[in-house]
Design a protein around this motif. Structure first.
Motif, mmCIF file in Angstrom:
data_model
loop_
_atom_site.group_PDB
_atom_site.id
_atom_site.type_symbol
_atom_site.label_atom_id
_atom_site.label_comp_id
_atom_site.label_asym_id
_atom_site.label_seq_id
_atom_site.Cartn_x
_atom_site.Cartn_y
_atom_site.Cartn_z
ATOM 1 N N UNK A 80 44.043 42.847 37.002
ATOM 2 C CA UNK A 80 45.086 42.055 37.334
ATOM 3 C C UNK A 80 45.882 41.193 36.154
ATOM 4 N N UNK A 81 47.050 41.013 36.153
ATOM 5 C CA UNK A 81 47.597 40.153 35.308
ATOM 6 C C UNK A 81 47.109 38.601 35.473
ATOM 7 N N UNK A 91 46.984 43.307 32.607
ATOM 8 C CA UNK A 91 45.622 43.399 33.016
ATOM 9 C C UNK A 91 44.882 44.119 31.669
ATOM 10 N N UNK A 92 45.487 44.643 30.765
ATOM 11 C CA UNK A 92 44.773 45.300 29.700
ATOM 12 C C UNK A 92 45.120 44.675 28.574
ATOM 13 N N UNK A 93 45.905 43.477 28.571
ATOM 14 C CA UNK A 93 46.428 42.756 27.136
ATOM 15 C C UNK A 93 47.203 43.354 26.413
ATOM 16 N N UNK A 94 47.848 44.713 26.959
ATOM 17 C CA UNK A 94 48.948 44.979 26.111
ATOM 18 C C UNK A 94 50.212 44.275 26.274
ATOM 19 N N UNK A 114 48.310 33.992 24.022
ATOM 20 C CA UNK A 114 47.405 34.341 25.114
ATOM 21 C C UNK A 114 46.749 35.793 24.950
ATOM 22 N N UNK A 115 45.478 35.634 25.411
ATOM 23 C CA UNK A 115 44.580 36.994 25.308
ATOM 24 C C UNK A 115 43.692 36.953 26.243
ATOM 25 N N UNK A 138 51.965 44.478 39.102
ATOM 26 C CA UNK A 138 52.900 43.659 38.414
ATOM 27 C C UNK A 138 52.207 42.576 37.316
ATOM 28 N N UNK A 139 52.867 42.204 36.384
ATOM 29 C CA UNK A 139 52.392 41.130 35.661
ATOM 30 C C UNK A 139 53.407 40.172 35.241
ATOM 31 N N UNK A 140 53.325 38.992 34.538
ATOM 32 C CA UNK A 140 54.222 38.248 33.809
ATOM 33 C C UNK A 140 55.136 37.420 34.588
#
Length: 125
Positions: free
Chosen positions: A31-32, A52-55, A69-70, A103-105
């Motif tokens: 998850x984001x 979710x993967x930091x990309x 952010x990381x 989704x993320x962000x």
């Protein structure tokens, strides 16, 4: 999922802090994650988000170049590295996990299902 945000404190203007958000329970890595903050008398506002993967990463414009952010999914932890802090950065900082793993962000608080308890950041001038 349970989230615990920590790492806040009192710092002088121009200083740095690293916030951590430790997760337990649901598959955190799928998850984001977002960071938000709330200053006294103000609404909670978006700070940064990570996929979710930091990309994928996104920031509020005023924090670009100062905040990073990381995440480390192996440790079920997300981070917010803050530098060049200003007195106006004083707030309670919250981490949150998105509701939908597709989704993320999102900058919308309602898109986040789980929230940490918040950690106080105070920047003195």
């Amino acid at each position: 999922v349970q989230l615990q945000a920590y790492g806040g404190g009192l710092v002088q203007a121009g200083g740095s802090l690293r916030l951590s958000c430790a997760a337990s329970g649901r598959t955190f890595s799928a998850y984001g994650v977002g960071w938000f903050r709330q200053a006294p008398g103000k609404e909670r506002e978006f700070v940064a988000a990570i996929s979710w993967n930091g990309g994928g990463k996104s920031y509020t414009d005023s924090m670009k170049g100062r905040f990073t952010i990381s995440r480390d999914n192996a440790k079920n932890t997300a981070y917010l590295q803050m530098s060049s802090l200003k007195p106006e950065d004083t707030a309670v900082y919250y981490c949150a996990v998105e509701r939908d793993r597709r989704y993320w962000g999102s900058k919308d608080l309602l898109e986040y299902e789980y929230w940490g308890q918040g950690t106080q950041v105070t920047v003195s001038s």
